[in-house]
Design a protein around this motif. Structure first.
Motif, mmCIF file in Angstrom:
data_model
loop_
_atom_site.group_PDB
_atom_site.id
_atom_site.type_symbol
_atom_site.label_atom_id
_atom_site.label_comp_id
_atom_site.label_asym_id
_atom_site.label_seq_id
_atom_site.Cartn_x
_atom_site.Cartn_y
_atom_site.Cartn_z
ATOM 1 N N ARG A 157 5.006 9.688 -4.016
ATOM 2 C CA ARG A 157 4.718 8.717 -2.831
ATOM 3 C C ARG A 157 5.709 8.033 -2.099
ATOM 4 N NH1 ARG A 157 1.635 5.327 -7.598
ATOM 5 N NH2 ARG A 157 3.450 5.391 -8.527
ATOM 6 N N ASP A 192 -2.303 11.862 6.826
ATOM 7 C CA ASP A 192 -3.255 10.468 6.947
ATOM 8 C C ASP A 192 -3.205 11.011 5.674
ATOM 9 O OD1 ASP A 192 -3.240 8.803 9.402
ATOM 10 O OD2 ASP A 192 -1.674 8.932 8.372
ATOM 11 N N TRP A 215 0.778 -1.011 -0.302
ATOM 12 C CA TRP A 215 -0.064 -0.054 -0.330
ATOM 13 C C TRP A 215 0.743 1.147 0.274
ATOM 14 C CZ3 TRP A 215 -5.110 0.216 -0.793
ATOM 15 C CH2 TRP A 215 -5.570 -0.491 -0.443
ATOM 16 N N TYR A 220 -4.526 7.108 -1.639
ATOM 17 C CA TYR A 220 -4.187 5.311 -1.751
ATOM 18 C C TYR A 220 -4.138 4.447 -2.329
ATOM 19 C CZ TYR A 220 -3.690 6.842 3.109
ATOM 20 O OH TYR A 220 -2.792 7.137 4.822
ATOM 21 N N ARG A 262 0.852 5.754 -0.960
ATOM 22 C CA ARG A 262 0.324 6.729 -1.001
ATOM 23 C C ARG A 262 0.707 8.396 -1.265
ATOM 24 N NH1 ARG A 262 -0.450 7.924 5.989
ATOM 25 N NH2 ARG A 262 1.575 8.533 6.428
#
Length: 125
Positions: free
Chosen positions: A45, A90, A36, A94, A38
């Motif tokens: 990234r 956050d 994963w 994603y 983001r």
């Protein structure tokens, strides 16, 4: 073209939770380690977490340790990212992608393939 589909993003208040899903319809996800990533506006990234093909090796970037949990259900051809205690930092799009292995070092996007379109996560009051 082989590709993942990410889902589960949305708008959530600080301290809230979301569960992201990464699904593959055109190939068998269980053969691969899944990462994963983001990308926040104006930033590069970042690798967030990865899980090996059998789930035996898991890695997290320090900023999400203790808050995010990666898991996989190979029978459903899906990998999940449970995100708890979310913070405004956050906020990002994603993505999930595939690699042959999930090690303990930095989760390097250059080693991953079959990127999806991403799902937006926004943490805001």
């Amino acid at each position: 073209q082989l590709q993942f589909v990410e889902s589960g993003g949305g708008l959530v208040q600080p301290g809230g939770s979301l569960r992201l899903s990464c699904a593959a319809s055109e190939f068998t996800l269980s053969y691969y380690a899944i990462g994963w990533f983001r990308q926040a506006p104006g930033k590069e990234r970042e690798g967030v977490s990865c899980i090996s093909s059998n789930g035996g090796s898991i890695n997290y970037v320090d900023s999400v340790k203790g808050r995010f949990t990666i898991s996989r259900d190979n029978a459903k051809n899906t990998v999940y990212l449970q995100m708890d205690s979310l913070k405004p930092e956050d906020t990002a799009v994603y993505y999930c992608a595939a690699d042959l292995d999930c090690g303990l070092g930095p989760i390097d996007e250059n080693e991953y393939d079959y990127w999806g379109q991403g799902t937006q996560v926004t943490v805001s009051a």
